[in-house]
Design a protein around this motif. Structure first.
Motif, mmCIF file in Angstrom:
data_model
loop_
_atom_site.group_PDB
_atom_site.id
_atom_site.type_symbol
_atom_site.label_atom_id
_atom_site.label_comp_id
_atom_site.label_asym_id
_atom_site.label_seq_id
_atom_site.Cartn_x
_atom_site.Cartn_y
_atom_site.Cartn_z
ATOM 1 N N LEU A 202 0.822 -1.048 0.012
ATOM 2 C CA LEU A 202 0.015 0.021 0.020
ATOM 3 C C LEU A 202 0.826 1.249 0.139
ATOM 4 C CD1 LEU A 202 -2.774 1.210 0.268
ATOM 5 C CD2 LEU A 202 -2.694 0.946 2.572
ATOM 6 N N PRO A 203 1.780 1.613 0.820
ATOM 7 C CA PRO A 203 2.673 2.616 0.888
ATOM 8 C C PRO A 203 3.162 2.829 -0.542
ATOM 9 C CG PRO A 203 3.273 1.688 2.821
ATOM 10 C CD PRO A 203 2.196 0.446 2.032
ATOM 11 N N MET A 204 3.891 1.710 -1.040
ATOM 12 C CA MET A 204 4.454 2.036 -2.421
ATOM 13 C C MET A 204 3.609 2.421 -3.457
ATOM 14 S SD MET A 204 7.651 1.632 -2.326
ATOM 15 C CE MET A 204 7.642 2.637 -0.933
ATOM 16 N N ALA A 205 2.224 1.919 -3.617
ATOM 17 C CA ALA A 205 1.180 2.249 -4.457
ATOM 18 C C ALA A 205 0.928 3.946 -4.140
ATOM 19 C CB ALA A 205 0.083 1.415 -4.367
ATOM 20 N N PHE B 112 1.420 6.681 -7.268
ATOM 21 C CA PHE B 112 0.565 7.359 -7.518
ATOM 22 C C PHE B 112 0.877 9.062 -7.283
ATOM 23 C CE2 PHE B 112 -2.504 3.944 -7.050
ATOM 24 C CZ PHE B 112 -2.117 3.584 -8.309
ATOM 25 N N SER B 113 1.533 9.248 -5.964
ATOM 26 C CA SER B 113 1.813 10.634 -5.837
ATOM 27 C C SER B 113 2.804 11.315 -6.866
ATOM 28 C CB SER B 113 2.188 10.709 -4.295
ATOM 29 O OG SER B 113 3.159 10.223 -4.017
ATOM 30 N N MET B 114 3.854 10.423 -6.981
ATOM 31 C CA MET B 114 5.072 10.750 -8.015
ATOM 32 C C MET B 114 4.542 11.118 -9.378
ATOM 33 S SD MET B 114 7.971 8.506 -6.137
ATOM 34 C CE MET B 114 9.195 9.291 -7.630
ATOM 35 N N THR B 115 3.533 10.458 -9.886
ATOM 36 C CA THR B 115 3.098 10.528 -11.164
ATOM 37 C C THR B 115 1.882 11.731 -11.224
ATOM 38 O OG1 THR B 115 1.277 8.778 -10.900
ATOM 39 C CG2 THR B 115 3.345 8.288 -11.743
ATOM 40 N N GLY B 116 1.573 12.371 -10.090
ATOM 41 C CA GLY B 116 0.581 13.432 -9.962
ATOM 42 C C GLY B 116 -0.909 13.152 -10.060
ATOM 43 N N LEU B 117 -1.111 11.672 -9.786
ATOM 44 C CA LEU B 117 -2.552 11.203 -9.653
ATOM 45 C C LEU B 117 -3.158 11.649 -8.426
ATOM 46 C CD1 LEU B 117 -2.130 7.621 -11.312
ATOM 47 C CD2 LEU B 117 -3.224 9.738 -12.422
ATOM 48 N N VAL B 118 -2.529 11.388 -7.333
ATOM 49 C CA VAL B 118 -2.744 12.112 -6.159
ATOM 50 C C VAL B 118 -1.961 12.833 -5.430
ATOM 51 C CG1 VAL B 118 -4.536 10.103 -5.674
ATOM 52 C CG2 VAL B 118 -2.234 9.951 -4.928
ATOM 53 N N VAL C 238 -1.636 1.757 9.670
ATOM 54 C CA VAL C 238 -0.471 2.355 9.945
ATOM 55 C C VAL C 238 0.369 2.702 8.520
ATOM 56 C CG1 VAL C 238 1.979 1.933 10.834
ATOM 57 C CG2 VAL C 238 -0.378 1.317 12.153
ATOM 58 N N LEU C 239 0.073 1.669 7.764
ATOM 59 C CA LEU C 239 0.807 1.686 6.221
ATOM 60 C C LEU C 239 0.277 2.815 5.294
ATOM 61 C CD1 LEU C 239 1.100 -2.175 5.434
ATOM 62 C CD2 LEU C 239 3.187 -0.567 5.982
ATOM 63 N N TYR C 240 -1.045 3.005 5.571
ATOM 64 C CA TYR C 240 -1.915 4.248 4.832
ATOM 65 C C TYR C 240 -1.217 5.583 5.331
ATOM 66 C CZ TYR C 240 -5.214 7.094 2.980
ATOM 67 O OH TYR C 240 -6.025 8.052 2.081
ATOM 68 N N VAL C 241 -0.881 5.760 6.565
ATOM 69 C CA VAL C 241 -0.161 6.770 7.199
ATOM 70 C C VAL C 241 1.041 7.125 6.752
ATOM 71 C CG1 VAL C 241 0.513 7.947 9.343
ATOM 72 C CG2 VAL C 241 -1.802 6.787 9.374
ATOM 73 N N LEU C 242 1.712 5.821 6.420
ATOM 74 C CA LEU C 242 3.140 6.094 5.970
ATOM 75 C C LEU C 242 3.332 6.383 4.573
ATOM 76 C CD1 LEU C 242 6.321 5.544 6.088
ATOM 77 C CD2 LEU C 242 5.653 3.067 5.685
ATOM 78 N N GLY C 243 2.134 5.851 3.949
ATOM 79 C CA GLY C 243 2.220 6.387 2.466
ATOM 80 C C GLY C 243 1.611 7.779 2.393
ATOM 81 N N VAL C 244 0.902 8.356 3.250
ATOM 82 C CA VAL C 244 0.716 9.763 3.226
ATOM 83 C C VAL C 244 1.580 10.689 3.493
ATOM 84 C CG1 VAL C 244 -0.542 11.562 4.400
ATOM 85 C CG2 VAL C 244 -1.723 9.482 4.027
#
Length: 254
Positions: A173-176, A180-186, A227-233
């Motif tokens: 999840l964090p890598m996804a 997505f954030s690096m490509t500008g989708l989110v 926790v992984l979602y928070v890490l992804g943020v």
């Protein structure tokens, strides 16, 4: 037809892809040969959490077909072979993609591939050491005087590998989110605003992927995912694109 970055024709890319696939296949075959020799030990390691949860008078598994042990050990050896060959496979993925990337992109690609591998391994270890003991203990609690467990080798192998792969996958999840954030989708702000929806999706996914209906075992997956979602943020906030073509004020919130 040529590639814009490498200048190589499509046929050259196909030949390179075939070369990388052949090397990966050979590495997997060698890993399989080694793992199959120890396949009975690998399977014993895989069933250890279940055997610990079984009652003493039934602490064993059964096979219902003549060839069932052979196929189960074959699958265990193949799985072990892929694990042993994974460093070679990851390198071949890198070697195939690197010529078409700029120097900065190569660094990011290598980092993402390595981090994904580590997260997948973390998910597998978490499932084996944290989830299996509690999940199997709960499932076997339905045993009564007139109802005794008689678990087949193939049945358990399918369940265990499914759970291991599921936890390894959801730990990506964090890598996804980072990609997505690096490509500008989110972006990080959007992910923060969507946290309620993320929690709902995580709870639904946990109820589907865990084999037990009780809340405790489902939270064994949902808790780490939150926790992984928070890490992804956090990763999205640090490494994601800072400017976005979309109007953030018009995005769904909560």
């Amino acid at each position: 037809m040529t590639d814009n970055k490498t200048g190589l024709p499509l046929t050259a890319h196909l030949r390179e892809l075939r070369k990388r696939l052949i090397i990966s296949s050979i590495a997997t075959a060698i890993g399989f040969a080694i793992s199959y020799y120890y396949s009975d030990r690998l399977y014993a390691l895989l069933i250890a959490p279940l055997v610990s949860a079984l009652p003493p008078e039934a602490s064993y598994l059964v096979f219902t077909g003549v060839a069932e042990p052979f196929f189960v050990y074959f699958k265990a050896g193949l799985l072990g072979g892929i694990v042993l060959a994974s460093p070679v496979i990851l390198y071949e993925i890198w070697a195939f993609a690197a010529p078409g990337l700029y120097s900065k992109e190569r660094v990011w690609f290598a980092a993402v591939v390595l981090a994904s591998f580590i997260l997948f391994a973390a998910g597998v270890f978490f499932a084996y050491f944290a989830v299996f003991p509690f999940a199997f203990k709960y499932l076997l609690s339905f045993s009564t005087v007139g109802l005794r467990p008689m678990i087949s080798m193939s049945g358990y192998f399918s369940l265990a590998t499914w759970m291991l792969l599921a936890f390894g996958a959801v730990f990506q999840l964090p890598m996804a989110m980072l990609v997505f954030s690096m490509t500008g989708l989110v972006n990080a702000r959007q992910l923060i605003r969507w946290w309620r929806y993320a929690v709902v999706v995580i709870l639904i996914a946990s109820s589907v992927l865990t084999p037990t209906p009780d809340v405790f075992n489902q939270m064994l997956m949902a808790g780490p995912l939150i926790v992984l979602y928070v890490l992804g943020v956090v990763l999205a906030a640090i490494f994601g694109k800072k400017k976005f073509p979309v109007d953030e004020g018009g995005q769904g919130g909560g």
